[in-house]
Design a protein around this motif. Structure first.
Motif, PDB file in Angstrom:
ATOM      1  N   GLU A  33      -1.012  -4.864   3.800  1.00  0.00           N
ATOM      2  CA  GLU A  33      -0.872  -4.763   5.250  1.00  0.00           C
ATOM      3  C   GLU A  33      -0.475  -3.350   5.664  1.00  0.00           C
ATOM      4  N   VAL A  34      -1.024  -2.918   6.784  1.00  0.00           N
ATOM      5  CA  VAL A  34      -0.741  -1.573   7.301  1.00  0.00           C
ATOM      6  C   VAL A  34       0.525  -1.597   8.152  1.00  0.00           C
ATOM      7  N   TYR A  35       1.404  -0.620   7.904  1.00  0.00           N
ATOM      8  CA  TYR A  35       2.617  -0.453   8.698  1.00  0.00           C
ATOM      9  C   TYR A  35       2.546   0.868   9.465  1.00  0.00           C
ATOM     10  N   VAL A  36       3.195   0.888  10.627  1.00  0.00           N
ATOM     11  CA  VAL A  36       3.239   2.134  11.408  1.00  0.00           C
ATOM     12  C   VAL A  36       4.695   2.499  11.725  1.00  0.00           C
ATOM     13  N   ASN A  37       4.866   3.586  12.452  1.00  0.00           N
ATOM     14  CA  ASN A  37       6.195   4.096  12.828  1.00  0.00           C
ATOM     15  C   ASN A  37       7.068   4.353  11.607  1.00  0.00           C
ATOM     16  N   GLY A  38       6.532   5.122  10.679  1.00  0.00           N
ATOM     17  CA  GLY A  38       7.302   5.474   9.489  1.00  0.00           C
ATOM     18  C   GLY A  38       7.624   4.255   8.639  1.00  0.00           C
ATOM     19  N   GLY A  39       6.728   3.283   8.642  1.00  0.00           N
ATOM     20  CA  GLY A  39       6.894   2.110   7.791  1.00  0.00           C
ATOM     21  C   GLY A  39       7.772   1.034   8.397  1.00  0.00           C
ATOM     22  N   ARG A  40       8.135   1.184   9.667  1.00  0.00           N
ATOM     23  CA  ARG A  40       9.048   0.217  10.269  1.00  0.00           C
ATOM     24  C   ARG A  40       8.336  -0.978  10.908  1.00  0.00           C
ATOM     25  N   THR A  41       7.093  -0.753  11.361  1.00  0.00           N
ATOM     26  CA  THR A  41       6.431  -1.790  12.149  1.00  0.00           C
ATOM     27  C   THR A  41       5.165  -2.308  11.469  1.00  0.00           C
ATOM     28  N   PRO A  42       5.105  -3.609  11.163  1.00  0.00           N
ATOM     29  CA  PRO A  42       3.878  -4.149  10.569  1.00  0.00           C
ATOM     30  C   PRO A  42       2.762  -4.265  11.614  1.00  0.00           C
ATOM     31  N   THR A  43       1.539  -4.207  11.158  1.00  0.00           N
ATOM     32  CA  THR A  43       0.384  -4.401  12.041  1.00  0.00           C
ATOM     33  C   THR A  43      -0.489  -5.488  11.417  1.00  0.00           C
ATOM     34  N   PRO A  44      -1.405  -6.034  12.179  1.00  0.00           N
ATOM     35  CA  PRO A  44      -2.298  -7.049  11.590  1.00  0.00           C
ATOM     36  C   PRO A  44      -3.395  -6.443  10.705  1.00  0.00           C
ATOM     37  N   LEU A  45      -3.429  -5.120  10.574  1.00  0.00           N
ATOM     38  CA  LEU A  45      -4.538  -4.494   9.842  1.00  0.00           C
ATOM     39  C   LEU A  45      -4.412  -4.657   8.327  1.00  0.00           C
ATOM     40  N   ASN A  46      -5.549  -4.865   7.707  1.00  0.00           N
ATOM     41  CA  ASN A  46      -5.646  -4.851   6.244  1.00  0.00           C
ATOM     42  C   ASN A  46      -5.957  -3.411   5.828  1.00  0.00           C
ATOM     43  N   ALA A  47      -5.205  -2.884   4.871  1.00  0.00           N
ATOM     44  CA  ALA A  47      -5.303  -1.454   4.534  1.00  0.00           C
ATOM     45  C   ALA A  47      -6.700  -1.051   4.045  1.00  0.00           C
ATOM     46  N   ILE A  48      -7.337  -1.915   3.274  1.00  0.00           N
ATOM     47  CA  ILE A  48      -8.656  -1.565   2.733  1.00  0.00           C
ATOM     48  C   ILE A  48      -9.689  -1.515   3.869  1.00  0.00           C
ATOM     49  N   ASP A  49      -9.618  -2.498   4.759  1.00  0.00           N
ATOM     50  CA  ASP A  49     -10.537  -2.510   5.911  1.00  0.00           C
ATOM     51  C   ASP A  49     -10.288  -1.315   6.824  1.00  0.00           C
ATOM     52  N   TRP A  50      -9.009  -1.031   7.035  1.00  0.00           N
ATOM     53  CA  TRP A  50      -8.634   0.082   7.916  1.00  0.00           C
ATOM     54  C   TRP A  50      -9.116   1.412   7.307  1.00  0.00           C
ATOM     55  N   ALA A  51      -9.003   1.535   5.989  1.00  0.00           N
ATOM     56  CA  ALA A  51      -9.472   2.736   5.311  1.00  0.00           C
ATOM     57  C   ALA A  51     -10.984   2.911   5.533  1.00  0.00           C
ATOM     58  N   LYS A  52     -11.717   1.820   5.354  1.00  0.00           N
ATOM     59  CA  LYS A  52     -13.179   1.875   5.550  1.00  0.00           C
ATOM     60  C   LYS A  52     -13.520   2.272   6.979  1.00  0.00           C
ATOM     61  N   GLN A  53     -12.789   1.625   7.914  1.00  0.00           N
ATOM     62  CA  GLN A  53     -13.047   1.928   9.319  1.00  0.00           C
ATOM     63  C   GLN A  53     -12.731   3.385   9.625  1.00  0.00           C
ATOM     64  N   GLY A  54     -11.622   3.861   9.086  1.00  0.00           N
ATOM     65  CA  GLY A  54     -11.218   5.248   9.318  1.00  0.00           C
ATOM     66  C   GLY A  54     -12.264   6.229   8.809  1.00  0.00           C
ATOM     67  N   VAL A  55     -12.809   5.943   7.635  1.00  0.00           N
ATOM     68  CA  VAL A  55     -13.825   6.834   7.066  1.00  0.00           C
ATOM     69  C   VAL A  55     -15.098   6.794   7.910  1.00  0.00           C
ATOM     70  N   SER A  56     -15.476   5.597   8.355  1.00  0.00           N
ATOM     71  CA  SER A  56     -16.693   5.540   9.159  1.00  0.00           C
ATOM     72  C   SER A  56     -16.472   6.210  10.516  1.00  0.00           C
ATOM     73  N   ARG A  57     -15.234   6.284  10.957  1.00  0.00           N
ATOM     74  CA  ARG A  57     -14.938   6.986  12.208  1.00  0.00           C
ATOM     75  C   ARG A  57     -14.821   8.504  12.023  1.00  0.00           C
ATOM     76  N   GLY A  58     -14.769   8.959  10.774  1.00  0.00           N
ATOM     77  CA  GLY A  58     -14.774  10.408  10.570  1.00  0.00           C
ATOM     78  C   GLY A  58     -13.660  10.987   9.716  1.00  0.00           C
ATOM     79  N   ALA A  59     -12.796  10.147   9.145  1.00  0.00           N
ATOM     80  CA  ALA A  59     -11.751  10.693   8.272  1.00  0.00           C
ATOM     81  C   ALA A  59     -12.394  11.260   7.002  1.00  0.00           C
TER      82      ALA A  59
END
Lengths: 208, 252
Positions: free
Chosen positions: B141-167
């Motif tokens: 699971e992906v966390y934000v705010n310096g690891g304090r806040t969980p998000t509903p995102l799956n890290a592998i999916d988010w990574a793929k999305q980030g790359v397709s967006r231009g990372a």
């Protein structure tokens, strides 16, 4: 005095910082007079080929760089600045380059199982006896690019192996291109920039 | 072939280097320019500056830090922390950063990745992800705010999305491993390597030189980041590189 061509591209300032650190006199300039009066030119560059060419055209610098090349002035293109020296690029369709060195810029094929961009420290192999190539032979330098040049073998001084042989240093008479970033390659990169400065001091050309 | 990269990470607060253990405890360890120069000397391949300055007004300090460092140290510099828009990116890149890393701001506004990539090129945009394994859902699971806040995102999916967006690169921290010195999260990086074709930097868990060999040989990552083991002299870059060479990993 070395003129760093200022045309609104990424790493211009880092090239300047490296020259300043080395105590090499330099000026960031988009002024044709100033550029043509310099002992040598550096064409930096990060980003997209087409945008960079447009930017050079808008500043009317294309004829200036070509004139300096013709007059025998030492010119060093770095990364995208190297690629711009060639005839054309296939990045986002076909875009004409400066046409100073024969060849074209093509994408690194992702199909060969390597990651793109080619990002990180990679090994250079000199393919010709040349003082600049000697500085970098068997040395790791920092690369960041997704396209590479296909050049005539006689213009290639060094290569780096990334599934394809990437020309890492090219040279045609007074015009040199370096695919990696000497300004980001530690001591060895700085040694290369010093070598270029010496070239500008020893160059034999007419100033008219 | 490319050398694998060893990347010390400097936590910077108001222009001074600090290191938070599990993002909490802080201890002043000094001047960023001097530390960066020392790491260059040791043979570090790249540096990451993480701006942990909490206040908006304090943020201009990082720009000065980068400007000063880039005038003395000639290696790739990545900056993360507090980057909210394209103008933040521009200021840092202009000051001498080679790459900017976006984390929480990219989660709340994924278009930021695309905007940055279009303006500066993919190679400048690093997507930083903090993630924790959820043993119940069996997902990273992906966390934000310096690891304090969980998000509903799956890290592998988010990574793929980030790359397709231009990372152009991923910097992925395993929060489970961070600060434990028990080695990198190999499973996480194997999954990421299989999912994307951009360079991946592993972060969290480095304790011994062998841990670096392990992550480079067993998960196809391109760089490994560490802070405290390097900052407190428990390991030197030279030592780790010697181990990597011994284990057949290409280093410079």
């Amino acid at each position: 005095m070395i003129a760093i061509i200022d045309y609104d591209t990424g790493n211009t300032r880092n090239v300047k910082k490296a020259l300043d650190y080395l105590g090499i006199k330099n000026v960031l300039s988009a002024d044709p007079q100033e550029i043509l009066a310099a002992d040598g030119l550096i064409l930096p560059g990060v980003g997209a080929f087409r945008k960079a060419m447009l930017s050079l055209q808008q500043r009317q610098l294309v004829p200036v760089i070509k004139a300096a090349a013709k007059a025998g002035r030492p010119i060093l293109g770095i990364c995208l600045g190297m690629q711009l020296l060639f005839d054309q690029s296939l990045e986002f369709g076909q875009t004409a380059g400066l046409g100073i060195i024969a060849g074209q810029v093509v994408p690194i094929p992702a199909t060969i199982g390597v990651k793109v961009p080619h990002m990180g420290w990679d090994l250079n192999q000199a393919t010709t006896a040349d003082p600049l190539a000697a500085v970098f032979d068997q040395q790791f330098t920092y690369f960041v690019h997704s396209y590479y040049v296909q050049a005539k073998p006689k213009t290639i001084l060094a290569t780096s192996d990334y599934g394809v042989k990437i020309p890492s240093i090219v040279k045609q008479q007074n015009v040199i291109g370096i695919q990696f970033h000497p300004e980001k390659s530690g001591e060895i990169g700085l040694a290369g920039l010093t070598q270029f400065k010496e070239l500008t001091e020893n160059a034999d050309y007419s100033r008219n | 072939m490319l050398a694998k990269r060893l990347i010390p990470c400097l936590d910077v607060d108001h222009g001074r280097v600090k290191k938070g253990v599990r993002f909490v405890h802080l201890r002043d360890v000094g001047d960023p320019v001097k530390i960066a120069a020392a790491y260059q000397q040791q043979g570090a391949d790249e540096l990451v500056f993480l701006d942990i300055t909490a206040t908006h007004e304090g943020r201009s300090a990082i720009v000065e830090t980068i400007e000063a460092t880039a005038s003395q140290v000639f290696m790739p510099l990545t900056v993360g922390g507090g980057i909210h828009d394209v103008s933040d990116m521009q200021r840092l890149l202009k000051a001498g950063a080679d790459k900017v890393a976006v984390n929480s701001a990219a989660v709340s506004n994924p278009d930021l990745i695309t905007a940055g990539a279009e303006k500066f090129g993919r190679q400048c945009i690093v997507l930083a992800i903090d993630t924790k394994f959820n043993p119940i859902s069996r997902q990273y699971e992906v966390y934000v705010n310096g690891g304090r806040t969980p998000t509903p995102l799956n890290a592998i999916d988010w990574a793929k999305q980030g790359v397709s967006r231009g990372a152009g690169e991923l910097l992925v921290t395993s929060m489970d491993k961070d600060g434990t010195k028990s080695g990198f999260d190999l499973d996480l990086y194997r999954q990421l390597s299989a999912a994307v074709n951009v360079p991946i930097v592993a972060s969290g868990g480095a304790g011994a030189a062998e841990d670096f060999s392990d992550v480079f040989t067993n998960a196809n990552v391109d760089g490994a980041l560490a802070a405290s083991v390097f900052h407190y002299g428990e390991l030197t870059i030279t030592e780790v590189k010697r181990q990597l060479l011994k284990d057949g990993v290409i280093v410079r």
